[in-house]
Design a protein around this motif. Structure first.
Motif, PDB file in Angstrom:
ATOM      1  N   UNK A   1       0.905   5.126   0.741  1.00 41.34           N
ATOM      2  CA  UNK A   1       0.021   6.141   1.326  1.00 41.34           C
ATOM      3  C   UNK A   1       0.276   7.526   0.726  1.00 41.34           C
TER       4      UNK A   1
ATOM      5  N   UNK B   1      -4.757  -4.027   9.168  1.00 41.87           N
ATOM      6  CA  UNK B   1      -3.293  -4.044   9.080  1.00 41.87           C
ATOM      7  C   UNK B   1      -2.813  -2.821   8.289  1.00 41.87           C
ATOM      8  N   UNK B   2      -3.458  -2.555   7.166  1.00 45.76           N
ATOM      9  CA  UNK B   2      -3.063  -1.404   6.342  1.00 45.76           C
ATOM     10  C   UNK B   2      -3.167  -0.116   7.154  1.00 45.76           C
TER      11      UNK B   2
ATOM     12  N   UNK C   1       0.863  -1.175   0.000  1.00 42.18           N
ATOM     13  CA  UNK C   1       0.000   0.000   0.000  1.00 42.18           C
ATOM     14  C   UNK C   1       0.898   1.224   0.000  1.00 42.18           C
TER      15      UNK C   1
ATOM     16  N   UNK D   1       1.993  -5.389   2.514  1.00 42.08           N
ATOM     17  CA  UNK D   1       0.843  -6.100   3.059  1.00 42.08           C
ATOM     18  C   UNK D   1       1.088  -7.596   3.041  1.00 42.08           C
ATOM     19  N   UNK D   2       1.654  -8.091   1.952  1.00 40.18           N
ATOM     20  CA  UNK D   2       2.044  -9.506   1.952  1.00 40.18           C
ATOM     21  C   UNK D   2       3.114  -9.785   0.919  1.00 40.18           C
TER      22      UNK D   2
ATOM     23  N   UNK E   1       1.283  -7.288  16.043  1.00 36.23           N
ATOM     24  CA  UNK E   1       1.528  -5.845  15.919  1.00 36.23           C
ATOM     25  C   UNK E   1       1.147  -5.113  17.200  1.00 36.23           C
TER      26      UNK E   1
ATOM     27  N   UNK F   1       3.751   0.410   2.588  1.00 36.59           N
ATOM     28  CA  UNK F   1       3.544  -0.592   3.628  1.00 36.59           C
ATOM     29  C   UNK F   1       3.328  -1.929   2.940  1.00 36.59           C
TER      30      UNK F   1
ATOM     31  N   UNK G   1      -0.529   0.259   9.796  1.00 38.97           N
ATOM     32  CA  UNK G   1       0.790   0.574   9.249  1.00 38.97           C
ATOM     33  C   UNK G   1       0.878   1.997   8.698  1.00 38.97           C
ATOM     34  N   UNK G   2      -0.251   2.526   8.230  1.00 40.53           N
ATOM     35  CA  UNK G   2      -0.137   3.785   7.489  1.00 40.53           C
ATOM     36  C   UNK G   2      -0.762   5.005   8.160  1.00 40.53           C
TER      37      UNK G   2
ATOM     38  N   UNK H   1       9.232  -2.577   5.935  1.00 46.22           N
ATOM     39  CA  UNK H   1       7.929  -1.998   5.596  1.00 46.22           C
ATOM     40  C   UNK H   1       6.798  -2.987   5.881  1.00 46.22           C
ATOM     41  N   UNK H   2       7.118  -4.278   5.988  1.00 50.57           N
ATOM     42  CA  UNK H   2       6.122  -5.272   6.412  1.00 50.57           C
ATOM     43  C   UNK H   2       5.914  -5.180   7.925  1.00 50.57           C
ATOM     44  N   UNK H   3       7.011  -4.957   8.642  1.00 54.01           N
ATOM     45  CA  UNK H   3       6.945  -4.924  10.108  1.00 54.01           C
ATOM     46  C   UNK H   3       6.435  -3.586  10.638  1.00 54.01           C
ATOM     47  N   UNK H   4       6.408  -2.579   9.764  1.00 53.81           N
ATOM     48  CA  UNK H   4       5.946  -1.258  10.199  1.00 53.81           C
ATOM     49  C   UNK H   4       7.028  -0.443  10.877  1.00 53.81           C
TER      50      UNK H   4
ATOM     51  N   UNK I   1       4.772   6.742   1.577  1.00 52.43           N
ATOM     52  CA  UNK I   1       5.317   5.625   2.344  1.00 52.43           C
ATOM     53  C   UNK I   1       4.699   4.299   1.882  1.00 52.43           C
TER      54      UNK I   1
END
Lengths: 193, 193
Positions: free
Chosen positions: A63, B141-142, A61, A71-72, A144, A69, B145-146, A174-177, A67
């Motif tokens: 934003x 989740x999205x 994603x 997702x999978x 999370x 993120x 993260x964002x 970016x997966x882990x935030x 940035x």
DNA sequence: TAAATTTCTTAACCTACCTTAAGTATTTCT
DNA sequence: AGAAATACTTAAGGTAGGTTAAGAAATTTA
């Protein structure tokens, strides 16, 4: 009967007759996608469900601040799409790109709908796929909320060792935030022990 | 034919014959649970899927430091359980409690399995339920993260106005992944505008 | 194979959100 | 209704993780 990766995947949960196999395969479309290409971009119609025979994919994603993120990730034997938009016939919110050249089987939404209507066993199959996807995401939400960045990294490495080998640290971050800089410092601290 | 809330819920996605309705209802067990009681506790066998006819429920994870993370709320017309443990026959990782006295229909895992095997339409029904649950968690989740905490609060209020009325701020904070003190300050800042 | 790009690392400074604590308001229990 | 418990608020000080920047390493491209 031959057994392609996608058939083996389906066979994990349901048993098809030979006719059903033929029908299923007739709905699939194989595609080889080079590295760094997009299967889906934000805003585009999301009409395909993808099965990864080989290669590495990432859904993310983007934003309004630019940035990313993640997702999978998807490696061989995974199904991937922007499911929310696929199901609800909405323009995609995610980007899906190949990180490594990939061999993909794609199933259109019409194919998906036809499969479910004509072969109830596929309702079962996708019920199980959705169930697994749901519980996986829920576990991710739990982690999370309850773990530190370092603990989440450990869990990620333990759960997806194959993916760790194939993606960059920036993408894992970016997966882990977290930021890549912070992931780097976590790894540096760890290396000292 | 009568139409209980659970039947109306099922009818949103599939059409049952009268016999199928009878069979389905025979597998359900109604239960009225007072406020502040537990339907499930961590470590217990998770063999039931719950449908909320009325009342308010909360599922949460309790970590080793004693911190609660709210995983989901359920009000009328929602299905809830610790799905990961229900599906995989594992001891529950979540607690599920009533926040308000609730009327529940419960379906055992045996009932669930039987329903799916004997009436393929229920595979479809639960495929759709799981699909919705999956995409809901993925959206969460999205957003985790964002978005900032304040933005997540806004989204929560916009998406679940009914729930906002029925749960405490402490519980909303634990859903959003912030402390009650910080949520309070977000709300105070907002009130000034 | 060299240049260009991207990734990874390190470090100083910064901020969103946490912790602690103490007071007030509200709800629950008897 | 009064006591006890819980929820909410406010504020001061703290920290996990972010930002910026700059150099080193690896990868990609020509």
């Amino acid at each position: 009967m031959q057994s392609s990766p996608v058939l083996q995947n389906v066979n994990k949960h349901i048993q098809l007759t030979e006719d059903e196999v033929m029908y299923f395969l007739s709905l699939l479309h194989q595609q080889v996608v080079p590295k760094k290409h997009f299967l889906l971009k934000e805003g585009c119609a999301c009409n395909q469900l993808y099965f990864v025979e080989s290669g590495t994919l990432r859904a993310y994603y983007l934003d309004r601040n630019g940035k990313e993120s993640t997702i999978m990730f998807a490696v061989n034997d995974w199904w991937i799409t922007d499911m929310y938009c696929f199901i609800n016939r909405l323009p995609a919110m995610l980007h899906i790109e190949t990180l490594e050249s990939a061999s993909i089987q794609q199933l259109s939404r019409d194919g998906f709908d036809a499969l479910c209507s004509r072969i109830p066993k596929f309702e079962r199959f996708f019920r199980i796929i959705m169930q697994n996807a749901y519980t996986r995401e829920q576990l991710r939400v739990i982690q999370n909320l309850s773990l530190s960045a370092e603990e989440r990294y450990d869990q990620f490495v333990a759960k997806y060792p194959q993916i760790v080998q194939q993606v960059t640290q920036k993408q894992i971050a970016s997966y882990l935030g977290i930021t890549p800089e912070f992931l780097s410092s976590i790894r540096a601290a760890r290396a000292k022990k």
